[in-house]
Design a protein around this motif. Sequence first.
Motif, PDB file in Angstrom:
ATOM      1  N   TYR A  31      11.874  32.356 -84.725  1.00 47.08           N
ATOM      2  CA  TYR A  31      11.039  31.291 -84.179  1.00 47.08           C
ATOM      3  C   TYR A  31       9.912  31.895 -83.350  1.00 47.08           C
ATOM      4  O   TYR A  31      10.130  32.843 -82.601  1.00 47.08           O
ATOM      5  CB  TYR A  31      11.862  30.343 -83.289  1.00 47.08           C
ATOM      6  N   TYR A  33       6.314  30.854 -80.892  1.00 48.78           N
ATOM      7  CA  TYR A  33       5.795  29.772 -80.048  1.00 48.78           C
ATOM      8  C   TYR A  33       4.461  30.181 -79.431  1.00 48.78           C
ATOM      9  O   TYR A  33       4.198  31.358 -79.215  1.00 48.78           O
ATOM     10  CB  TYR A  33       6.762  29.490 -78.886  1.00 48.78           C
ATOM     11  N   GLU A  56       7.505  22.066 -84.481  1.00 42.96           N
ATOM     12  CA  GLU A  56       7.318  21.119 -83.381  1.00 42.96           C
ATOM     13  C   GLU A  56       5.955  21.379 -82.764  1.00 42.96           C
ATOM     14  O   GLU A  56       5.516  22.534 -82.711  1.00 42.96           O
ATOM     15  CB  GLU A  56       8.416  21.341 -82.328  1.00 42.96           C
ATOM     16  N   GLY A  97      16.556  32.530 -82.841  1.00 41.00           N
ATOM     17  CA  GLY A  97      16.909  31.398 -83.692  1.00 41.00           C
ATOM     18  C   GLY A  97      18.399  31.196 -83.796  1.00 41.00           C
ATOM     19  O   GLY A  97      18.875  30.470 -84.670  1.00 41.00           O
ATOM     20  N   GLY A  99      22.327  30.850 -81.481  1.00 45.72           N
ATOM     21  CA  GLY A  99      22.924  30.560 -80.185  1.00 45.72           C
ATOM     22  C   GLY A  99      22.507  29.203 -79.670  1.00 45.72           C
ATOM     23  O   GLY A  99      21.545  28.606 -80.142  1.00 45.72           O
ATOM     24  N   ASN A 100      23.255  28.748 -78.671  1.00 46.35           N
ATOM     25  CA  ASN A 100      23.021  27.415 -78.128  1.00 46.35           C
ATOM     26  C   ASN A 100      21.630  27.240 -77.542  1.00 46.35           C
ATOM     27  O   ASN A 100      20.934  26.287 -77.833  1.00 46.35           O
ATOM     28  CB  ASN A 100      24.047  27.119 -77.029  1.00 46.35           C
ATOM     29  N   ALA A 101      21.237  28.162 -76.694  1.00 43.94           N
ATOM     30  CA  ALA A 101      19.982  27.973 -75.967  1.00 43.94           C
ATOM     31  C   ALA A 101      18.822  28.693 -76.611  1.00 43.94           C
ATOM     32  O   ALA A 101      17.684  28.293 -76.456  1.00 43.94           O
ATOM     33  CB  ALA A 101      20.144  28.437 -74.529  1.00 43.94           C
ATOM     34  N   ASP A 102      19.101  29.764 -77.362  1.00 47.80           N
ATOM     35  CA  ASP A 102      18.070  30.506 -78.083  1.00 47.80           C
ATOM     36  C   ASP A 102      16.931  30.925 -77.171  1.00 47.80           C
ATOM     37  O   ASP A 102      15.816  30.375 -77.227  1.00 47.80           O
ATOM     38  CB  ASP A 102      17.531  29.657 -79.251  1.00 47.80           C
ATOM     39  N   THR A 103      17.198  31.897 -76.332  1.00 48.57           N
ATOM     40  CA  THR A 103      16.254  32.345 -75.316  1.00 48.57           C
ATOM     41  C   THR A 103      14.943  32.804 -75.924  1.00 48.57           C
ATOM     42  O   THR A 103      14.918  33.526 -76.924  1.00 48.57           O
ATOM     43  CB  THR A 103      16.886  33.496 -74.516  1.00 48.57           C
ATOM     44  N   GLN A 104      13.847  32.384 -75.277  1.00 50.42           N
ATOM     45  CA  GLN A 104      12.505  32.764 -75.713  1.00 50.42           C
ATOM     46  C   GLN A 104      12.000  33.919 -74.860  1.00 50.42           C
ATOM     47  O   GLN A 104      12.134  33.920 -73.647  1.00 50.42           O
ATOM     48  CB  GLN A 104      11.567  31.560 -75.598  1.00 50.42           C
ATOM     49  N   TYR A 105      11.381  34.888 -75.518  1.00 54.77           N
ATOM     50  CA  TYR A 105      10.830  36.079 -74.863  1.00 54.77           C
ATOM     51  C   TYR A 105       9.317  36.043 -75.009  1.00 54.77           C
ATOM     52  O   TYR A 105       8.802  35.826 -76.116  1.00 54.77           O
ATOM     53  CB  TYR A 105      11.420  37.347 -75.483  1.00 54.77           C
ATOM     54  N   PHE A 106       8.648  36.309 -73.903  1.00 52.91           N
ATOM     55  CA  PHE A 106       7.210  36.083 -73.832  1.00 52.91           C
ATOM     56  C   PHE A 106       6.405  37.373 -73.857  1.00 52.91           C
ATOM     57  O   PHE A 106       6.833  38.420 -73.358  1.00 52.91           O
ATOM     58  CB  PHE A 106       6.867  35.311 -72.555  1.00 52.91           C
TER      59      PHE A 106
ATOM     60  N   ARG B  31      20.275  21.736 -73.305  1.00 52.00           N
ATOM     61  CA  ARG B  31      20.689  22.804 -74.231  1.00 52.00           C
ATOM     62  C   ARG B  31      20.651  24.173 -73.559  1.00 52.00           C
ATOM     63  O   ARG B  31      21.240  25.127 -74.045  1.00 52.00           O
ATOM     64  CB  ARG B  31      19.769  22.817 -75.450  1.00 52.00           C
ATOM     65  N   PHE B  34      16.656  28.019 -68.049  1.00 54.81           N
ATOM     66  CA  PHE B  34      16.195  29.399 -68.069  1.00 54.81           C
ATOM     67  C   PHE B  34      15.466  29.728 -66.772  1.00 54.81           C
ATOM     68  O   PHE B  34      14.680  28.931 -66.270  1.00 54.81           O
ATOM     69  CB  PHE B  34      15.222  29.617 -69.240  1.00 54.81           C
ATOM     70  N   TYR B  51      24.016  27.588 -69.557  1.00 52.35           N
ATOM     71  CA  TYR B  51      24.256  26.561 -70.569  1.00 52.35           C
ATOM     72  C   TYR B  51      24.932  25.324 -70.011  1.00 52.35           C
ATOM     73  O   TYR B  51      24.649  24.213 -70.446  1.00 52.35           O
ATOM     74  CB  TYR B  51      25.152  27.111 -71.681  1.00 52.35           C
ATOM     75  N   ARG B  91      15.531  23.381 -71.863  1.00 50.39           N
ATOM     76  CA  ARG B  91      15.438  22.971 -73.256  1.00 50.39           C
ATOM     77  C   ARG B  91      16.429  21.828 -73.420  1.00 50.39           C
ATOM     78  O   ARG B  91      17.559  21.913 -72.951  1.00 50.39           O
ATOM     79  CB  ARG B  91      15.786  24.138 -74.168  1.00 50.39           C
TER      80      ARG B  91
END
Lengths: 115, 110
Positions: A31, A33, A56, A97, A99-106, B31, B34, B51, B91
């Motif tokens: 994913y 963004y 989205e 993409g 796991g529950n929260a799917d951490t985003q790295y910037f 969800r 962070f 979580y 999220r």
Amino acid sequence: EPEVTQTPSHQVTQMGQEVILRCVPISNHLYFYWYRQILGQKVEFLVSFYNNEISEKSEIFDDQFSVERPDGSNFTLKIRSTKLEDSAMYFCASSPGQGNADTQYFGPGTRLTVL
Amino acid sequence: EDQVTQSPEALRLQEGESSSLNCSYTVSGLRGLFWYRQDPGKGPEFLFTLYSAGEEKEKERLKATLTKKESFLHITAPKPEDSATYLCAVRSGNNRKLIWGLGTSLAVNP
């Protein structure tokens, strides 16, 4: 440690011009963004991208904006006919993409200045 | 509407003076929450993902906790290099977009 990279670090453009901001997400992430942060304001979501299509988008992401993954590594944000109010820091992010929260790295961001 | 509010907006501490930052949220179907650190002119740097209520995560001098309404970032014996803006984001539901707070700007004086 893998990281998201962005180019250029600073882009200055005249109002009405088109700009392309580039990002290389973390290689095994699925994913991608784009977010923006106007000086002194909250970070705002623009768009998410998965499997070569937009998954989205926010109200900000109107016809002026487009995203593309032109090859296996790059992810771009194009802004057509820039406006003064487009001046902001633009951040690219990626996530695995999974796991529950799917951490985003910037990434470090591109500072866009519209004159 | 999903919302995230952080307090205080700014915090100045002496080196070694412990404190806590607050992140209150209103979301439908959390969800993940962070915490990120942001240095001036840089991108958000990931710190923690939480979580569910009751969960705690620790990293060096930082500890993040989560309840059903808020999260705290506890900073124990901070050092000047901990000076930064700390951002909270959530999220919710099936969305992948992150909803952000305005952040807490932390300054630690030597």
